[in-house]
Scaffold this active site. Structure first.
Site, PDB file in Angstrom:
ATOM      1  N   LEU A  76       0.802  -1.224   0.000  1.00  0.00           N
ATOM      2  CA  LEU A  76       0.000   0.000   0.000  1.00  0.00           C
ATOM      3  C   LEU A  76       0.838   1.280   0.000  1.00  0.00           C
ATOM      4  O   LEU A  76       0.306   2.372   0.179  1.00  0.00           O
ATOM      5  CB  LEU A  76      -0.949  -0.002   1.200  1.00  0.00           C
ATOM      6  CG  LEU A  76      -1.900  -1.205   1.271  1.00  0.00           C
ATOM      7  CD1 LEU A  76      -2.804  -1.108   2.482  1.00  0.00           C
ATOM      8  CD2 LEU A  76      -2.726  -1.320  -0.003  1.00  0.00           C
ATOM      9  N   CYS A  77       2.149   1.153  -0.186  1.00  0.00           N
ATOM     10  CA  CYS A  77       3.015   2.336  -0.241  1.00  0.00           C
ATOM     11  C   CYS A  77       2.960   2.969  -1.630  1.00  0.00           C
ATOM     12  O   CYS A  77       2.914   2.269  -2.646  1.00  0.00           O
ATOM     13  CB  CYS A  77       4.459   1.959   0.075  1.00  0.00           C
ATOM     14  SG  CYS A  77       4.781   1.758   1.823  1.00  0.00           S
ATOM     15  N   HIS A  78       2.990   4.304  -1.648  1.00  0.00           N
ATOM     16  CA  HIS A  78       3.012   5.028  -2.913  1.00  0.00           C
ATOM     17  C   HIS A  78       4.435   5.046  -3.492  1.00  0.00           C
ATOM     18  O   HIS A  78       5.397   5.226  -2.733  1.00  0.00           O
ATOM     19  CB  HIS A  78       2.560   6.480  -2.720  1.00  0.00           C
ATOM     20  CG  HIS A  78       1.122   6.613  -2.304  1.00  0.00           C
ATOM     21  ND1 HIS A  78       0.724   6.415  -1.000  1.00  0.00           N
ATOM     22  CD2 HIS A  78       0.006   6.938  -3.015  1.00  0.00           C
ATOM     23  CE1 HIS A  78      -0.586   6.611  -0.923  1.00  0.00           C
ATOM     24  NE2 HIS A  78      -1.046   6.918  -2.128  1.00  0.00           N
ATOM     25  N   MET A  91       8.442   4.514   5.567  1.00  0.00           N
ATOM     26  CA  MET A  91       8.582   3.113   5.153  1.00  0.00           C
ATOM     27  C   MET A  91       9.842   2.906   4.321  1.00  0.00           C
ATOM     28  O   MET A  91      10.478   1.850   4.398  1.00  0.00           O
ATOM     29  CB  MET A  91       7.349   2.660   4.369  1.00  0.00           C
ATOM     30  CG  MET A  91       6.079   2.598   5.217  1.00  0.00           C
ATOM     31  SD  MET A  91       6.268   1.683   6.765  1.00  0.00           S
ATOM     32  CE  MET A  91       6.837   0.097   6.174  1.00  0.00           C
ATOM     33  N   GLU A  92      10.212   3.919   3.548  1.00  0.00           N
ATOM     34  CA  GLU A  92      11.446   3.816   2.772  1.00  0.00           C
ATOM     35  C   GLU A  92      12.659   3.722   3.687  1.00  0.00           C
ATOM     36  O   GLU A  92      13.585   2.927   3.440  1.00  0.00           O
ATOM     37  CB  GLU A  92      11.572   5.009   1.822  1.00  0.00           C
ATOM     38  CG  GLU A  92      10.706   4.942   0.584  1.00  0.00           C
ATOM     39  CD  GLU A  92       9.219   5.177   0.852  1.00  0.00           C
ATOM     40  OE1 GLU A  92       8.409   4.934  -0.052  1.00  0.00           O
ATOM     41  OE2 GLU A  92       8.858   5.597   1.980  1.00  0.00           O
ATOM     42  N   ASP A 122      23.741 -11.652   5.507  1.00  0.00           N
ATOM     43  CA  ASP A 122      24.169 -12.595   4.474  1.00  0.00           C
ATOM     44  C   ASP A 122      25.687 -12.615   4.334  1.00  0.00           C
ATOM     45  O   ASP A 122      26.287 -13.667   4.089  1.00  0.00           O
ATOM     46  CB  ASP A 122      23.530 -12.215   3.143  1.00  0.00           C
ATOM     47  CG  ASP A 122      23.930 -13.148   2.019  1.00  0.00           C
ATOM     48  OD1 ASP A 122      23.789 -14.375   2.179  1.00  0.00           O
ATOM     49  OD2 ASP A 122      24.394 -12.658   0.970  1.00  0.00           O
TER      50      ASP A 122
END
Length: 332
Positions: free
Chosen positions: A74-76, A110-111, A125
């Site tokens: 739902l992120c733009h 969110m980014e 990793d």
């Protein structure tokens, strides 16, 4: 409290931000990779089997920020202006910090969080061959600015620029050699011991490379100490960046403290020192040189200055200000 990503029937939706004004927005997120001291040493010495682990993690974090709208449904999609990933390896942990900015109609929280998570996973990793038990933890939003709510910081919640003062002190050793393990730090422990003698709860010093001093300062200030002392990186060398990084975080300069520190030093080369002092949202921040002699001289000055300065910042009205009262001259 209503959730904006749900419609009246409780179904997930993408919010319409078309009517919102475009503003400058920035978000900062943190996370920590917890591993072993040996892995941290290998990271700093570029001694892991898989290429340059820290550089690879930075690139992965930047790529993660750019792909956030593909990963979080739902992120733009956003036109990202800048992404900065900083990795500070010290002790048994690597602090991962992401700073993301945009000029747009919605924020980049969110980014920033995705950048931290992806950078941390890439780092995991890279180290799993030598430490399969490494843990990525404490991924969290630290600060955001812009938009309707202005500035938000984790310490007090939304819409406030003030930090919680947790007290105590922090010491930041700025030395690329000490961070890489190629030289022994002789200053951080002296400052920590002195601060503890002053009654300030102080953990062991954090060591960062010169290139990571800005991130190290921000991370230390996030803990809300009463005092933060740095050592190293104050000279005229091209790699000495401590004064510039300090100037970027303080909001009130204390020029007299820096002048007193330079005046105390007993060598002509002290005039080349560029250390500064000031207040960063109530935290006393002081730059000391990277030499043991310079640190000893600096602590001698702070022995007289720091108690009075701490009282003034606290606003203690009943503190004895006699040190600043002049003695009447004879015949006056």
């Amino acid at each position: 409290m209503s959730l904006t990503h749900l419609d009246d029937q409780g179904r997930a939706r993408m919010i319409d931000v078309g009517a919102k004004p475009s503003t400058r927005r920035e978000a900062v997120a943190h996370g920590r990779l917890v591993t072993t001291a040996e892995v941290v040493r290998l990271l700093l010495a570029d001694g892991l089997p898989k290429a340059d682990a820290l550089a690879t993690a930075r690139i992965a974090g930047i790529a993660g920020a750019k792909r956030t709208s593909d990963l979080i449904p739902l992120c733009h999609p956003l036109p990202i202006d800048a992404v900065t990933i900083d990795l500070i390896a010290s002790g048994e942990t690597v602090l991962v910090e992401a700073r993301v900015s945009t000029t747009g109609r919605t924020g980049v929280e969110m980014e920033a969080l995705t950048a931290v998570a992806v950078a941390g996973l890439a780092l995991h990793d890279m180290v799993k061959a030598v430490d399969p038990g490494a843990t990525m933890t404490d991924v969290q939003l630290v600060e955001k600015t812009g938009g309707k709510h202005g500035r938000w910081t984790r310490e007090l919640g939304r819409d406030t620029p003030e930090a919680v003062r947790r007290g105590g002190a922090r010491v930041l050793v700025v030395s690329t050699g000490a961070a890489a393990g190629s030289r022994v730090d002789t200053t951080g422990g002296r400052i920590v011991a002195w601060l503890r003698e002053q009654g300030l709860e102080t953990p062991d010093a954090t060591v960062v490379a010169d290139a990571e001093v800005a991130t190290g300062l921000r991370a230390a200030l996030q803990e809300g100490p009463e005092v933060l002392i740095t050592t190293g990186g104050t000279g005229p060398s091209p790699t000495d960046r401590t004064p510039e990084a300090t100037a970027a975080v303080i909001d009130r300069v204390l020029p007299g403290v820096a002048e007193a520190l330079r005046a105390r030093a007993g060598t002509p080369t002290a005039a080349l020192g560029r250390g500064i002092a000031g207040l960063a949202n109530g935290t006393v921040v002081v730059n000391l040189p990277g030499s043991t002699g310079g640190v000893d001289d600096g602590l001698a000055v702070l022995t007289d200055l720091l108690p009075h300065l701490r009282h003034q910042i606290r606003g203690d009205a009943d503190h004895d200000h006699g040190a600043h009262q002049s003695t009447p001259r004879e015949g006056s």
